[in-house]
Design an enzyme around this catalytic site. Sequence first.
Site, PDB file in Angstrom:
ATOM      1  N   ARG A   1       0.807  -1.222   0.000  1.00  0.00           N
ATOM      2  CA  ARG A   1       0.000   0.000   0.000  1.00  0.00           C
ATOM      3  C   ARG A   1       0.841   1.273   0.000  1.00  0.00           C
ATOM      4  NH1 ARG A   1      -1.002   2.287   4.601  1.00  0.00           N
ATOM      5  NH2 ARG A   1      -3.124   3.004   4.311  1.00  0.00           N
TER       6      ARG A   1
ATOM      7  N   ASP B   1      -0.954  10.080   4.679  1.00  0.00           N
ATOM      8  CA  ASP B   1      -0.039  11.031   5.304  1.00  0.00           C
ATOM      9  C   ASP B   1      -0.617  11.574   6.596  1.00  0.00           C
ATOM     10  OD1 ASP B   1       1.371  12.434   2.282  1.00  0.00           O
ATOM     11  OD2 ASP B   1       1.959  10.758   3.540  1.00  0.00           O
TER      12      ASP B   1
END
Length: 252
Positions: A155, A170
């Site tokens: 991923r 993030d």
Amino acid sequence: MKIDILTLFPQMFESPFDASIIKRAIDKKLLEINTINIRDFSQNKHHTVDDTPFGGGAGMVMGPEPVFECMDYLREQRGGELGRVIMMCPQGEPFSQGYAKELGKEQHLVFLCGHYEGFDERVRETLVTDEISIGDYVLTGGELPAMVVVDAVARMVPGVLGEAASAEEDSFYNGLLEHPHYTKPREYRGQVVPDILLSGHHGNIRKWRRRQSLLRTIERRPELLTQVELTKEDKAALQELLSYLQALDLKK
Ligand code: 4GX
């Protein structure tokens, strides 16, 4: 990214990589996962791969020959270089999101999955570049740990998650635990979605989520907070929580 998995049980990898995001990544040719049966490289009459340990004791040890032969074959296939060779074992480096990110940059990975007492030490000394543990518990083999690591690494490969999801990543891996998520219906069996999430005020929603992340982290995994850069606002939120807890304590 190309991943070779050396195992005595290739069939274990069939369904986990044949669903959802990993399947899509393979279909999109962002990822190639190849399983190799170590037994196919055994040279002896009965195709055995393990033997009793020198020095005595219980358990079996996987011998060096088939693993070395298999690596020779892979090295040749790749024109001389093997890249990182990862052995799954309880003695390895604890796996983490940081480790997954680092491995996500590689073009080629080889996973070595052992059974029984693991491999002859010469395999580790000569062939292995990384030893990884997924946690302090003992499993029957390295296959499930390899699946965990492959999933977390896959991923991180660009394009495997959609645009939106990768941006999300993030904000998730800012070192804090995730805030709660809600979807429709607004009310379900008497439980309602927090009003702020319906307000349309994106600044306030961002603040609320950050605060929820901080609260969850301090409650469940306070040691994570020492690794995170906290803003003034974060510190104020934590301070507020602390004085609230102190006030509760004083009342007792
Ligand atoms: N996180 N196991 C590996 C056999 C073995 C032993 C020594 C190589 C060296 C595990 C874990 C884990 C059990 C997988 C023993 N192979 N692996 N197996 N926890 O418990 O990674």
